[in-house]
Design an enzyme around this catalytic site. Structure first.
Site, PDB file in Angstrom:
ATOM      1  N   LYS A 171       0.379  -6.158   1.693  1.00 31.20           N
ATOM      2  CA  LYS A 171       1.702  -6.545   2.172  1.00 31.20           C
ATOM      3  C   LYS A 171       1.619  -7.850   2.964  1.00 31.20           C
ATOM      4  O   LYS A 171       2.210  -8.847   2.606  1.00 31.20           O
ATOM      5  CB  LYS A 171       2.292  -5.468   3.081  1.00 31.20           C
ATOM      6  CG  LYS A 171       2.809  -4.138   2.506  1.00 31.20           C
ATOM      7  CD  LYS A 171       2.306  -3.670   1.212  1.00 31.20           C
ATOM      8  CE  LYS A 171       2.908  -2.427   0.627  1.00 31.20           C
ATOM      9  NZ  LYS A 171       2.762  -1.181   1.287  1.00 31.20           N
ATOM     10  N   TRP A 204       7.265   6.656   3.608  1.00 33.21           N
ATOM     11  CA  TRP A 204       5.828   6.627   3.898  1.00 33.21           C
ATOM     12  C   TRP A 204       5.459   7.663   4.952  1.00 33.21           C
ATOM     13  O   TRP A 204       4.394   8.296   4.866  1.00 33.21           O
ATOM     14  CB  TRP A 204       5.364   5.221   4.271  1.00 33.21           C
ATOM     15  CG  TRP A 204       5.390   4.312   3.085  1.00 33.21           C
ATOM     16  CD1 TRP A 204       6.200   3.235   2.891  1.00 33.21           C
ATOM     17  CD2 TRP A 204       4.610   4.443   1.873  1.00 33.21           C
ATOM     18  NE1 TRP A 204       5.963   2.675   1.650  1.00 33.21           N
ATOM     19  CE2 TRP A 204       5.005   3.393   1.010  1.00 33.21           C
ATOM     20  CE3 TRP A 204       3.622   5.334   1.437  1.00 33.21           C
ATOM     21  CZ2 TRP A 204       4.429   3.212  -0.266  1.00 33.21           C
ATOM     22  CZ3 TRP A 204       3.056   5.157   0.172  1.00 33.21           C
ATOM     23  CH2 TRP A 204       3.464   4.119  -0.657  1.00 33.21           C
ATOM     24  N   ASP A 216       0.754   3.598  11.004  1.00 28.20           N
ATOM     25  CA  ASP A 216       0.618   3.030   9.662  1.00 28.20           C
ATOM     26  C   ASP A 216       1.370   1.698   9.667  1.00 28.20           C
ATOM     27  O   ASP A 216       2.577   1.661   9.498  1.00 28.20           O
ATOM     28  CB  ASP A 216       1.212   3.988   8.622  1.00 28.20           C
ATOM     29  CG  ASP A 216       1.241   3.377   7.224  1.00 28.20           C
ATOM     30  OD1 ASP A 216       0.789   2.224   7.054  1.00 28.20           O
ATOM     31  OD2 ASP A 216       1.733   4.063   6.302  1.00 28.20           O
TER      32      ASP A 216
HETATM   33  C1  LIG Z   1       2.469   0.216   0.875  1.00 30.01           C
HETATM   34  C2  LIG Z   1       2.429   1.216   1.959  1.00 30.01           C
HETATM   35  C3  LIG Z   1       1.572   2.323   1.911  1.00 30.01           C
HETATM   36  C4  LIG Z   1       0.683   2.603   0.730  1.00 30.01           C
HETATM   37  O1  LIG Z   1      -0.347   1.705   0.695  1.00 30.01           O
HETATM   38  P1  LIG Z   1      -1.511   1.822  -0.416  1.00 30.01           P
HETATM   39  O2  LIG Z   1      -2.429   0.735   0.045  1.00 30.01           O
HETATM   40  O3  LIG Z   1      -0.874   1.563  -1.736  1.00 30.01           O
HETATM   41  O4  LIG Z   1      -2.096   3.161  -0.326  1.00 30.01           O
HETATM   42  C5  LIG Z   1       1.565   3.192   2.974  1.00 30.01           C
HETATM   43  N1  LIG Z   1       2.353   2.992   4.043  1.00 30.01           N
HETATM   44  C6  LIG Z   1       3.189   1.943   4.134  1.00 30.01           C
HETATM   45  C7  LIG Z   1       4.041   1.771   5.350  1.00 30.01           C
HETATM   46  C8  LIG Z   1       3.254   1.017   3.092  1.00 30.01           C
HETATM   47  O5  LIG Z   1       4.078  -0.033   3.175  1.00 30.01           O
END
Ligand SMILES: *Cc1c(COP(=O)(O)O)cnc(C)c1O
Length: 360
Positions: free
Chosen positions: A196, A102, A172
């Site tokens: 998540k 990511w 993030d």
């Molecule tokens: C799942 C995830 C993403 C992507 O998220 P989307 O909502 O599908 O764009 C980005 N960063 C991390 C750490 C993730 O776990």
């Protein structure tokens, strides 16, 4: 009906109580005569749902008053662009930590807008650790520092918050937000896709410090400007109303269950039990350095990869689903977010021991 233990990395399990409440309120929310899905986002009913959700999130995370909470769409992936568009503020460089898949995506996107200085990378080690806090030397002319506290795919998590001095720290937190208490004041921006650990897919939560809002890169689309959403209370356009409502139910569930302190304790116990089971066996292994192991996503491999499909089939028959690892890592991955009860982790550990006895 038999609900399983679902170890999906996202969209992931939701608390059963939340789903039951949503079911009970599906046809008619309170005495409104309609479902939340059918309400105007500007009506008094939905405004109260939205306001309560924000108030509950602020209380759970102790978000200071000088931060805006935005309920957006576009996923964490849109934030990979929104962050540079909003935070460069006249500068042309940003610092990034590269600790997994990511991070790499965030870096690739940021490169479209500025010079990206990769302050530290653990790619050489196959993303199995995090850089030492003391080794991080940030640029003094960077607009901000971006990192990924929990790398969902590699199962690598920072055990510390990087000290970036006066530089705004951007995180993030898609796969770790709400897993334990954090000090929001350490961050300039926190963002997370909801699917998540917050609620259903379709909602993105952004927590942004006031002074970082309002100066965007030329050409920034209106919808990509934090100011647009901050000014409009996330109702510049139609927000993802049902996902927002469900996230609100999750916040209330967290409050009823001791808040983030209690969640953190449970999550620590769940992950410790699972790593202990992996480490005690010669049949299962996890490549991540112990200090950097994720509480939320636990990848593991079997000594004989030929047994992977057998493991997955038998696990499924035992009510343990979605354990297949990410294609880039292989093996298995158990995602054990807030909604995964301790009983689910215990069931997995029991199944793993039994599988090893029969196939190891
Ligand atoms: C799942 C995830 C993403 C992507 O998220 P989307 O909502 O599908 O764009 C980005 N960063 C991390 C750490 C993730 O776990």
């Amino acid at each position: 009906m038999a609900r399983v233990f679902n170890f999906s990395a996202g969209p992931a399990m939701l608390p059963e109580e939340v789903l039951q409440q949503a079911r009970d309120e599906l046809m008619e929310w309170k005495d409104s005569g309609m479902s939340v899905m059918e309400m105007s986002h500007r009506g008094a009913e939905f405004m109260s749902i939205a306001g309560q959700a924000e108030a509950d999130l602020r209380e759970l995370m102790a978000i200071p008053d000088n931060y805006k909470v935005l309920f957006l769409q576009g996923g964490a992936s849109s934030q990979f662009a929104m962050v540079p568009m909003n935070l460069l503020r006249g500068r042309d460089k940003a610092d990034y930590l590269n600790t997994g898949s990511w991070s790499k995506k965030a870096i690739a996107e940021a490169k479209r807008y500025c010079d990206v200085n990769v302050v530290a990378s653990t790619e050489e080690s196959g993303f199995t650790t995090v850089p030492d806090a003391a080794s991080l030397a940030f640029s003094d002319n960077a607009a901000y520092v971006h990192y990924t506290p929990n790398e969902t795919i590699q199962g690598v998590e920072f055990p510390y918050v990087p000290d970036t001095g006066a530089l705004p720290l951007v995180a993030d937190m898609s796969s770790t937000l709400l897993s334990r208490p954090i000090d929001v004041s350490r961050y300039g921006v926190i963002y997370a896709g909801a699917q998540k650990n917050i609620g259903p897919a379709g909602l993105t939560v952004v927590i942004v410090r006031d002074d970082l809002i309002g100066e965007t890169l030329e050409g920034t689309p209106t919808m990509f400007d934090y100011a647009t959403h901050a000014k409009a209370g996330s109702m510049y356009n139609t927000p993802p109303t049902y996902a927002w409502y469900l996230a609100g139910l999750v916040f209330q569930w967290l409050k009823r269950n001791g808040g983030l302190e209690a969640m953190g304790e449970i999550n620590r116990r769940k992950s410790e039990a699972l790593y202990a089971a992996i480490d005690e066996s010669d049949f299962y292994s996890n490549p991540v350095e112990p200090k950097a192991r994720s509480w939320m996503n636990v990848p593991f491999t079997l000594a004989d990869p030929a047994l992977d499909p057998v493991f997955l089939d038998e696990a499924k028959a035992a009510g343990l689903l979605t354990l297949k690892g990410h294609r880039s890592v292989g093996g298995m991955r158990a995602s054990i977010y807030n909604a995964m009860p301790e009983a689910g982790v215990e069931a997995l550990i029991g199944f793993m021991a039994d599988f090893e006895k029969r196939h190891g």
